[in-house]
Design an enzyme around this catalytic site. Structure first.
Site, mmCIF file in Angstrom:
data_model
loop_
_atom_site.group_PDB
_atom_site.id
_atom_site.type_symbol
_atom_site.label_atom_id
_atom_site.label_comp_id
_atom_site.label_asym_id
_atom_site.label_seq_id
_atom_site.Cartn_x
_atom_site.Cartn_y
_atom_site.Cartn_z
ATOM 1 N N SER A 241 5.907 35.676 116.615
ATOM 2 C CA SER A 241 6.431 37.026 116.679
ATOM 3 C C SER A 241 7.181 37.208 117.989
ATOM 4 O O SER A 241 6.633 36.962 119.064
ATOM 5 C CB SER A 241 5.278 38.033 116.579
ATOM 6 O OG SER A 241 5.753 39.354 116.588
ATOM 7 N N LYS B 106 9.662 35.848 113.556
ATOM 8 C CA LYS B 106 9.582 37.276 113.227
ATOM 9 C C LYS B 106 10.142 38.069 114.405
ATOM 10 O O LYS B 106 9.684 37.907 115.537
ATOM 11 C CB LYS B 106 8.145 37.709 112.940
ATOM 12 C CG LYS B 106 8.030 39.194 112.612
ATOM 13 C CD LYS B 106 6.629 39.568 112.156
ATOM 14 C CE LYS B 106 5.681 39.799 113.306
ATOM 15 N NZ LYS B 106 4.376 40.345 112.853
ATOM 16 N N LEU B 107 11.111 38.935 114.124
ATOM 17 C CA LEU B 107 11.712 39.775 115.151
ATOM 18 C C LEU B 107 11.155 41.188 115.041
ATOM 19 O O LEU B 107 11.186 41.805 113.968
ATOM 20 C CB LEU B 107 13.229 39.829 114.991
ATOM 21 C CG LEU B 107 13.995 38.505 115.023
ATOM 22 C CD1 LEU B 107 15.486 38.778 114.870
ATOM 23 C CD2 LEU B 107 13.709 37.744 116.304
ATOM 24 N N LYS B 108 10.657 41.714 116.141
ATOM 25 C CA LYS B 108 10.289 43.121 116.191
ATOM 26 C C LYS B 108 11.574 43.945 116.251
ATOM 27 O O LYS B 108 12.517 43.603 116.973
ATOM 28 C CB LYS B 108 9.439 43.407 117.424
ATOM 29 C CG LYS B 108 8.074 42.730 117.411
ATOM 30 C CD LYS B 108 7.125 43.362 116.413
ATOM 31 C CE LYS B 108 5.720 42.797 116.541
ATOM 32 N NZ LYS B 108 4.765 43.457 115.625
ATOM 33 N N ASP C 223 9.880 43.073 111.710
ATOM 34 C CA ASP C 223 8.695 43.940 111.716
ATOM 35 C C ASP C 223 9.034 45.222 112.459
ATOM 36 O O ASP C 223 9.377 45.190 113.643
ATOM 37 C CB ASP C 223 7.535 43.216 112.397
ATOM 38 C CG ASP C 223 6.253 44.037 112.404
ATOM 39 O OD1 ASP C 223 6.208 45.090 111.742
ATOM 40 O OD2 ASP C 223 5.292 43.612 113.071
ATOM 41 N N ASN D 116 6.875 48.068 112.533
ATOM 42 C CA ASN D 116 5.700 48.807 113.015
ATOM 43 C C ASN D 116 5.872 50.320 112.844
ATOM 44 O O ASN D 116 5.656 51.094 113.781
ATOM 45 C CB ASN D 116 5.396 48.472 114.466
ATOM 46 C CG ASN D 116 4.879 47.066 114.666
ATOM 47 O OD1 ASN D 116 5.538 46.244 115.315
ATOM 48 N ND2 ASN D 116 3.723 46.736 114.107
ATOM 49 N N GLU E 2 8.701 44.105 107.412
ATOM 50 C CA GLU E 2 7.292 44.484 107.514
ATOM 51 C C GLU E 2 7.152 45.918 108.012
ATOM 52 O O GLU E 2 7.744 46.305 109.013
ATOM 53 C CB GLU E 2 6.594 43.524 108.483
ATOM 54 C CG GLU E 2 5.104 43.756 108.632
ATOM 55 C CD GLU E 2 4.496 42.783 109.632
ATOM 56 O OE1 GLU E 2 3.322 42.974 109.983
ATOM 57 O OE2 GLU E 2 5.192 41.846 110.070
ATOM 58 N N ASP F 12 1.663 46.306 106.265
ATOM 59 C CA ASP F 12 0.703 45.888 107.291
ATOM 60 C C ASP F 12 -0.237 47.055 107.557
ATOM 61 O O ASP F 12 -1.319 47.155 106.980
ATOM 62 C CB ASP F 12 1.473 45.464 108.555
ATOM 63 C CG ASP F 12 0.584 45.170 109.756
ATOM 64 O OD1 ASP F 12 -0.650 45.275 109.647
ATOM 65 O OD2 ASP F 12 1.115 44.837 110.830
ATOM 66 N N LYS G 150 -4.553 41.440 108.253
ATOM 67 C CA LYS G 150 -5.137 41.295 109.586
ATOM 68 C C LYS G 150 -6.618 41.636 109.492
ATOM 69 O O LYS G 150 -6.970 42.792 109.220
ATOM 70 C CB LYS G 150 -4.446 42.221 110.587
ATOM 71 C CG LYS G 150 -3.018 41.843 110.920
ATOM 72 C CD LYS G 150 -2.409 42.830 111.896
ATOM 73 C CE LYS G 150 -0.979 42.445 112.238
ATOM 74 N NZ LYS G 150 -0.312 43.500 113.038
ATOM 75 N N GLY H 214 -1.305 38.840 113.335
ATOM 76 C CA GLY H 214 -2.030 38.633 114.579
ATOM 77 C C GLY H 214 -2.021 39.863 115.454
ATOM 78 O O GLY H 214 -1.176 40.758 115.303
#
Length: 372
Positions: A137, A163-165, A191, A193, A216, A241, A265, A293
């Site tokens: 990540s 994975k790119l935030k 992702d 969030n 995500e 998630d 998770k 994670g």
């Protein structure tokens, strides 16, 4: 099995580099490590997934300590000799949510129980793989050149998925540049969030041109309807998630077509037993899963690897090598092999030994839990 000693250790471990997401930046890994000792002298260990502030979820470390001490631990103690990992969830059911606190207790108890039986987490959960492919990540960076340099390092290190935030203002251009620089063969996902809303649907559909594995948690965790609307118009698979805290949540999200992939998770769902149930629900519905994670040390990474070796985990997870986050892990470091995989521990329980001197050096305080 009976617990004769238990302690909560507050630890702070420096990260090798700051890790930024849409809800904040971490320079250190602040967590709580739980140690329990059984009447047979066996130690069980676990690591809390909560963060110092309630930003990823409603839980935070100080709250975890309070709810364990005042509400969860008395219920565990009341089980006496009848304590087993399977008994933990029903015993704690009267306390609403607090999944990360419950995960901390269930995992340490399961670790001790399996060590007593000479069984590994992998064997107990039903793992079918000896190694699992490792993704990494990549947090939000200050500049695009910095991002490209970081991704290049991870690709060179052998990670099989990036994975790119992302967040509003840091999405299309970073993804476009990474795809251009590293080609269409790179397994790439993003992702958010929960950083977007349904007002951003048209903007998010522009990510479709980059051939992503998935996006995500783009919307709020309580917006299943919104995710279903987004999934209807995006070609990129929508992965949930934060929205998934139980097998029931997973079944509901699948039925509403709010996702076509699930990130599991264990800390977010209350432990590995519920994580396995989510895996089973997803597998029964043909939904692929992967293991996320929470910047875990080796204490939390070891059982995550065992979970990621179940048959339904068909996408690379966030089971990165120890060096991704720490110059010195709390256990023997996990390392990538030549194929970009990490070996699943096979020893009893979580399958790794804690390094006592390292743990002592990063421990801020130790609080004992009452026995009897």
């Amino acid at each position: 099995m009976k617990i004769v000693a238990a302690e909560l250790r507050w630890v702070q471990i420096p990260l090798v580099a700051p890790f930024r997401t849409s809800f904040g930046t971490c320079d250190d890994r602040d967590t709580i490590v739980l140690r329990v000792v059984t009447d047979g002298g066996i130690e069980g260990w676990s690591e809390c997934g909560a963060e110092i502030d309630p930003l990823y979820s409603e839980e935070w470390l100080a709250g975890v300590e309070l709810v364990i001490r005042d509400h969860l631990w008395p219920r565990i103690s009341a089980l006496g000799d009848g304590l087993t990992a399977v008994a933990v969830k029903p015993a704690l059911e009267p306390v609403k949510r607090h999944f990360m606190a419950k995960h901390l207790l269930e995992t340490a108890i399961l670790d001790a129980e399996l060590k007593g039986a000479g069984m590994s987490f992998g064997s107990y959960l039903g793992s079918v793989k000896e190694r699992v492919p490792a993704g990494v990540s990549v947090g939000i960076m200050d500049t695009l050149p910095e991002l490209l340099e970081a991704v290049a390092g991870y690709v060179e290190a052998g990670y099989v998925r990036i994975k790119l935030k992302i967040e509003p203002g840091w999405d299309l251009e970073p993804v476009r540049l990474v795809r251009q620089e590293f080609g269409d063969d790179l397994l790439l996902q993003v992702d958010a969030n929960t950083a977007y809303t349904l007002l951003d649907v048209q903007h998010l559909t522009r990510l479709d041109e980059f051939g992503l594995l998935l996006i995500e948690q783009p919307l709020r965790e309580d917006d299943l309807r919104g995710h279903a609307e987004l999934a209807r118009v995006m070609r990129t698979p929508v992965c949930l998630d934060e929205s998934i805290t139980s097998a029931r949540d997973a079944a509901t999200a699948i039925a509403q077509r709010a996702c076509s992939v699930i990130n599991i998770k264990p800390a977010r769902v209350g432990g590995y037993l519920e994580a396995r149930r989510i895996h089973d629900v997803a597998a029964a519905n043909g939904i692929p899963v992967w293991c996320g994670g929470m910047l875990e040390t080796g204490i939390g990474r070891a059982p995550n690897l065992a979970l990621a070796a179940l048959p339904g985990f068909v996408l690379p997870g966030d089971t990165s090598a120890s060096s991704r986050y720490y110059s010195q892990d709390l256990t023997k470091p996990f390392e990538l092999d030549a194929d970009g995989c990490i070996a699943v521990p096979t020893g009893p329980g979580i399958g790794v030994d804690i390094l006592p001197d390292v743990l002592a050096a990063v421990t801020d305080r130790v609080d004992s839990l009452p026995i009897g």
